[in-house]
Structures are given as C-alpha cells and as structure tokens.
Design a protein around this motif. Structure first.
Motif, short mmCIF file in Angstrom:
data_model
loop_
_atom_site.label_atom_id
_atom_site.label_comp_id
_atom_site.label_asym_id
_atom_site.label_seq_id
_atom_site.Cartn_x
_atom_site.Cartn_y
_atom_site.Cartn_z
N LEU A 144 0.82 -1.21 0.00
CA LEU A 144 0.00 0.00 0.00
C LEU A 144 0.86 1.26 0.00
N ARG A 145 1.98 1.24 0.74
CA ARG A 145 2.86 2.42 0.74
C ARG A 145 3.45 2.67 -0.64
N ASN A 146 3.67 1.60 -1.41
CA ASN A 146 4.15 1.77 -2.79
C ASN A 146 3.16 2.55 -3.64
N HIS A 147 1.91 2.54 -3.22
CA HIS A 147 0.86 3.25 -3.95
C HIS A 147 0.45 4.54 -3.24
N GLY A 148 1.29 5.01 -2.32
CA GLY A 148 1.06 6.31 -1.70
C GLY A 148 0.12 6.30 -0.52
N ILE A 149 -0.15 5.12 0.05
CA ILE A 149 -1.06 5.03 1.20
C ILE A 149 -0.24 5.05 2.48
N ALA A 150 -0.67 5.83 3.48
CA ALA A 150 0.02 5.88 4.77
C ALA A 150 -0.40 4.68 5.59
N ALA A 151 0.28 3.55 5.36
CA ALA A 151 -0.11 2.28 5.98
C ALA A 151 0.87 1.86 7.05
N GLU A 152 0.32 1.43 8.19
CA GLU A 152 1.11 0.91 9.30
C GLU A 152 0.64 -0.51 9.61
N VAL A 153 1.36 -1.15 10.50
CA VAL A 153 1.05 -2.52 10.93
C VAL A 153 0.75 -2.52 12.42
N LEU A 154 -0.25 -3.27 12.83
CA LEU A 154 -0.49 -3.46 14.26
C LEU A 154 0.59 -4.38 14.80
N ALA A 155 1.45 -3.86 15.67
CA ALA A 155 2.55 -4.65 16.23
C ALA A 155 2.00 -5.84 17.01
N GLY A 156 2.45 -7.02 16.66
CA GLY A 156 2.00 -8.23 17.34
C GLY A 156 0.67 -8.76 16.85
N GLY A 157 0.00 -8.01 15.99
CA GLY A 157 -1.23 -8.48 15.38
C GLY A 157 -2.36 -8.74 16.36
N ASN A 158 -3.31 -9.57 15.89
CA ASN A 158 -4.46 -9.90 16.71
C ASN A 158 -4.08 -10.57 18.03
N HIS A 159 -3.02 -11.36 18.01
CA HIS A 159 -2.60 -12.03 19.23
C HIS A 159 -2.18 -11.03 20.30
N ALA A 160 -1.42 -10.02 19.91
CA ALA A 160 -0.99 -9.01 20.89
C ALA A 160 -2.19 -8.23 21.41
#
Length: 269
Positions: free
Chosen positions: A82-98
């Motif tokens: 998504l960032r390659n397409h100009g979207i300000a995308a982040e990741v939830l650290a640790g995902g659903n488990h965290a």
C-alpha cells in the motif's frame, strides 16, 4: 510493547479507535486462521490479500492500519504494498494475538449484522438520545460506513424487510431495550465493547434515555442538548451528523476527563 518503523502498538491504536481520528483498519488474516478466532478489532473489516489494491481509491489520504494474526509477514507485506501506492499504511505490532493478550475488546463476527460494511440500520424517526447514541457507537466501533434510516414507527419493520436493514431501538426487535438496559447498553454487550469508558458513557445515556436523571449527574445535560438538537434540525440525518461530535466529546470525557472538576474563582498560588 516496543514498535518498529511503520508499526503501531495495541495501546496506541486503542487510543484512536472511537475517535474521529481513527485510522481505517484492514484485517488480512487468512480465512483458515480467522475461523479459529472469528473476532475483529473494533471498526476493523476483513479483506483478502489478493484484492487489497481494490481499496486504493478509498484509502487515499487516509491513515491505514493493517492487521494479521501476529503482525508479521502478511501485514508487513500488505502495508508495504500500500505504501508503494502512496497510502500511509502501518502494521499493528503483534497483530491480533498481541491485541487479544492485552485484554482489548474484540467484536464477534457472529454478532455483526450482514452486510457488515456499509450496512443499513433503521429506527423510528425524530430521534433524541438512544437513536443517536447507537448510530454513534456503530460508526465509531463497529461499521464506520453504516447508514441509518429514520422512518415512522409503524413502517420500521416493513422498511427493514424491504431494504435488508437492521431495526433497532423499537419494540420486539433484537437491538432494543432489555429490562433496565437501553439499546446502547445492549449493543455494548452484544458487540463485547464493555471498556471502562464505554461503560461509564452508557450509564449517562441510560439515565437520560429512561428519564432517570438521578442516576447520573451528566444525564440532565445530555437530555437538554438532545432535545435542543431535535428542535434545531427537521431532517433526522442532519441531526445525527450534528450530534456525532457531541458524543465524541462525551466519549473523551468518559475516557480521559470524568474525574476533572471546574471551580470559580480559580485558585492562584
């Protein structure tokens, strides 16, 4: 939890959910893993990886958080794409488990009306409190794209059937008062959203909606503002949009400012 570049922690994300500044949440968990725990972080939607780029028009200019099971390859790959397409995308650290391990709320998919994204809800016209508070809760914590229809009481059931809409705050439906609880309480319970802030807010809404102003010092103020808004707007949809910032402010009070007081004259050193 320490976060890396392009990550957001569960605590940081929870501070944003429920506010007008909340990011768009996209859960890219594989279906076989999702079936093991079919719950979503509040306001998140499930979306397949192979159709991710279809979201580009909607995501442009929007902060986005990608979620997977553990916050590793799926979410980092999707966010980078998504960032390659100009979207300000982040990741939830640790995902659903965290998120789950932090004891933060998760909404059971089985309790969500379908369609979940952009779903239609219908209730009685001329709303005051519960019929404004419930749409606020749904938009902020369940379905940011939800639409609401306000119709004469006698037509709610027929409109629900003909337009595939979910009826609420009307007798003999699922999403309505139960004993001393108002519809807002029921939604918090069914969507598993009982955080301290929402529980505190629910007490104010219940007191105002059921005319038990003795139960909450804030209820009289909410009732007065709600009546004022209903007199100010003839169009129910316009009234809803005008009232959403009121509930945003009440939520921030319930979350961060419920123990703050104000006095005059100011105490000076």
């Amino acid at each position: 939890m320490a976060t890396a570049f392009s990550e957001i922690s569960p605590t940081q994300l929870m501070r944003l959910i429920g506010t007008p500044d909340a990011p768009i949440l996209i859960d890219v968990l594989r279906d076989d893993d999702f079936t093991l725990d079919p719950r979503l972080i509040p306001s998140a939607r499930k979306h397949s990886l192979d159709q991710l780029l279809q979201l580009l028009p909607e995501l442009r200019g929007q902060r986005t958080v990608i979620i997977c099971q553990k916050g590793k390859k799926l979410s980092h790959g999707a966010a980078a794409l998504l960032r390659n397409h100009g979207i300000a995308a982040e990741v939830l650290a640790g995902g659903n488990h965290a998120w789950r391990d932090a004891g933060l709320p998760l909404v059971p998919v089985a309790n969500l009306p379908q369609p979940h994204l952009g779903g239609l809800w219908v209730t009685r016209h001329r709303p005051k409190i519960d019929r404004i508070a419930c749409p606020w809760l749904i938009r902020r914590f369940v379905d940011p794209k939800a639409q609401f229809l306000f119709v004469p009481p006698a037509e709610v059931s027929a409109v629900a059937e003909n337009f595939n809409a979910t009826p609420f705050d009307i007798e003999n439906t699922f999403w309505t008062h139960r004993g001393p609880l108002c519809s807002f309480d029921v939604m918090i319970e069914e969507f598993c959203l009982a955080t301290p802030a929402l529980t505190r807010l629910a007490a104010v809404i219940r007191a105002a909606d059921t005319n038990r102003l003795d139960l909450s010092p804030q209820a009289a103020g909410l009732l007065a503002l709600s009546v004022g808004l209903s007199r100010q707007y003839k169009n129910d949809s316009d009234q809803l949009e005008a009232a959403l910032p009121l509930y945003d402010a009440l939520y921030r009070w319930a979350r961060d400012g419920h123990d703050e007081v104000h006095d005059w004259p100011a105490v000076t050193g």
